[in-house]
Design an enzyme around this catalytic site. Structure first.
Site, PDB file in Angstrom:
ATOM      1  N   HIS A 185       0.845  -1.201   0.000  1.00 46.91           N
ATOM      2  CA  HIS A 185       0.000   0.000   0.000  1.00 46.91           C
ATOM      3  C   HIS A 185       0.878   1.248   0.000  1.00 46.91           C
ATOM      4  O   HIS A 185       1.074   1.879  -1.039  1.00 46.91           O
ATOM      5  CB  HIS A 185      -0.917  -0.063   1.214  1.00 46.91           C
ATOM      6  N   HIS A 189      -0.219   0.288 -12.143  1.00 45.04           N
ATOM      7  CA  HIS A 189      -1.117   0.627 -11.043  1.00 45.04           C
ATOM      8  C   HIS A 189      -2.321  -0.299 -11.100  1.00 45.04           C
ATOM      9  O   HIS A 189      -2.797  -0.626 -12.178  1.00 45.04           O
ATOM     10  CB  HIS A 189      -1.570   2.094 -11.149  1.00 45.04           C
ATOM     11  N   ASP A 218       4.162   7.237  -7.286  1.00 44.44           N
ATOM     12  CA  ASP A 218       5.246   6.869  -6.363  1.00 44.44           C
ATOM     13  C   ASP A 218       6.613   6.979  -7.008  1.00 44.44           C
ATOM     14  O   ASP A 218       7.603   7.217  -6.323  1.00 44.44           O
ATOM     15  CB  ASP A 218       5.041   5.446  -5.845  1.00 44.44           C
TER      16      ASP A 218
END
Ligand code: ACO
Length: 426
Positions: free
Chosen positions: A266, A307, A365
């Site tokens: 996560h 993703h 990210d």
């Protein structure tokens, strides 16, 4: 009332079960299966991938189209025109604030930025080597020991004060997690600064010197917080809702969200990006890692690519890419070997047929990891930064749930263990 219906026939149940179907304002319809328990069957959906567990008006994602809306506003527009704090107000209250509301909200947050002095003792009890997320999880849960005055989750004014407190104190606590690890004194918040400027001040100033934080870095920090502020019913938000459904206090609920975010699947991805760039180590080895990522017999994946929800592009990554360019240029480190590896990797992956055909684009990210590293924030603190950004989303979902009719969360199971058997005679 719902006009649409779904029909279900199940072997062994001698009737057709009619289930209502509801339409949201946009997005997929949902089939209301609540009556099934009365028919003696449950639905089976491990990971809740096909299950809507609540009604919500906060955030909408269309992963296929690369859309992320907070209260209807596209994330790109908020990143360009809004601030993290204004976005907190929007998530909590449903509308953008007027100038007066904004000033009141900012003052309200400022008023709560300090933490009780006793919290310092909590930090002193942790080893210097403690992971920052371990400390954050503990101290946020402990906040409920200090604020008995506003713990009645049934009272809207208590909920709002708790929301303001937790949004205001999270940057202070996040910086304390860092300071404890490096053995420097905690810095008190400076309430004439904006939230993100204050956070960088509490991170990088010491009582001996307070370096001026560049507006580019403040903007980058604010944008990272804003882009992470909410993401619909993800694992940590669902955890907050589940904990909240028992009537648990808001600090305990947020601590449970922090615990869920801590998992590498996560919140840990931007940390993994930096570890991967370190492991690659030299531009000459990029090709080798691209081949590893494409090799089906090798479990290696390019961290920061792909993703679960966004299958075309991650709208947050587009914003973050621009911020990344600005930060590296401002700090004059575009040619640092690590960032050169990142840039080359990005270029090759964007042009490579394997990544194009599987729609594997750099995610938020990838860029946020690079920006945080460039700003001098240690990788072990990345998930703490994510938690700080996600706090308004968690508290907005908790508040939404507590203001509506809700049931205690109680999933069912497909039992595969022993049926009843007798304890062996002795
Ligand atoms: N590198 C190489 N190949 C990949 C990658 C990657 N990063 N991601 C997916 N693939 C491949 C898979 O091997 C699979 O190939 P196949 O169809 O030949 O079997 C295909 O692309 C589809 O992958 P899935 O695992 O089905 O995609 P899923 O949606 O389940 O996974 C995930 C998404 C977990 C994010 C994955 O892309 C991944 O592991 N990425 C790297 C880790 C990462 O960056 N995570 C952060 C996500 S962002 C966030 O959480 C905020």
């Amino acid at each position: 009332m719902s006009e649409k219906k779904a029909q279900l026939t199940i072997d062994g149940i001698d009737k057709t079960i009619v289930l209502p179907v509801y339409e949201g304002s946009t997005g997929p319809d949902v089939v209301d299966v609540r009556s099934l328990v009365g028919e003696g069957v449950f639905t089976y959906d491990p990971g809740f991938v096909s299950t809507a567990a609540c009604d919500s008006e906060i955030t909408y994602i269309d992963g296929g189209a690369g859309i992320l809306l907070y209260r209807g506003y596209p994330i790109e527009q908020l990143a360009e025109h809004s601030t993290f704090l204004e976005t907190c107000y929007l998530l909590l209250n449903g509308e953008l604030p007027t100038e007066e509301e904004n000033a009141d909200f900012e003052n309200g947050i400022r008023y709560h930025t300090m933490v009780d002095e006793q919290i310092h003792q909590f930090f002193k009890g942790f080893p210097r080597t403690a992971h920052p997320m371990a400390m954050l999880c503990g101290v946020v849960g402990a906040l409920s020991a200090f604020y008995h005055d506003t713990l009645d989750a049934d009272l809207p004014e208590h909920r709002m004060t708790a929301a303001h407190r937790v949004i205001a104190k999270m940057p202070t606590l996040a910086a304390m997690c860092y300071k404890h690890g490096v053995g420097q004194p905690f810095m008190y918040p400076q309430n004439d600064m904006t939230l993100s400027e204050n956070f960088l001040h509490m991170m990088f100033s010491t009582p001996c010197e307070a370096p001026k934080v560049s507006p580019t870095l403040v903007k980058a920090m604010d944008t990272i917080f804003l882009l992470h502020a909410d993401h619909e019913q993800n694992a940590s938000t669902s955890t907050v809702r589940l904990a909240g459904s028992t009537g648990a206090n808001p600090y305990a609920c947020i601590a449970s969200g922090i615990a869920a975010l801590w998992g590498p699947a996560h919140g840990g991805a931007n940390e993994a990006v930096l570890e991967m760039l370190d492991e690659i180590g030299d531009e000459s080895r990029i090709e080798e890692y691209i081949l590893k990522a494409k090799d089906k017999s090798d479990p290696f994946r390019l961290m920061g690519f792909g993703h679960r929800v966004y299958k075309n592009f991650d709208p947050r990554a587009k914003v973050m890419r621009g911020i990344c360019d600005e930060v590296l240029a401002e700090l004059g480190i575009e040619n640092d070997p690590l960032f050169r590896i990142a840039r080359k990797l990005e270029k090759i992956a964007l042009e490579d047929e394997y990544f194009i055909s599987k729609k594997l684009y750099p995610n938020v990210d990838f860029y946020s990891g690079i920006v945080l590293k460039a700003m001098g924030i240690p990788t072990s603190l990345f998930t703490v930064i994510f938690a700080t950004g996600r706090t308004p989303g968690w508290i907005a979902h908790w508040n939404e749930m507590m203001s509506s009719e809700y049931k205690i969360g109680r999933p069912r199971q497909l039992y595969k263990g022993y049926t009843a058997r007798d304890y062996p005679a002795k």
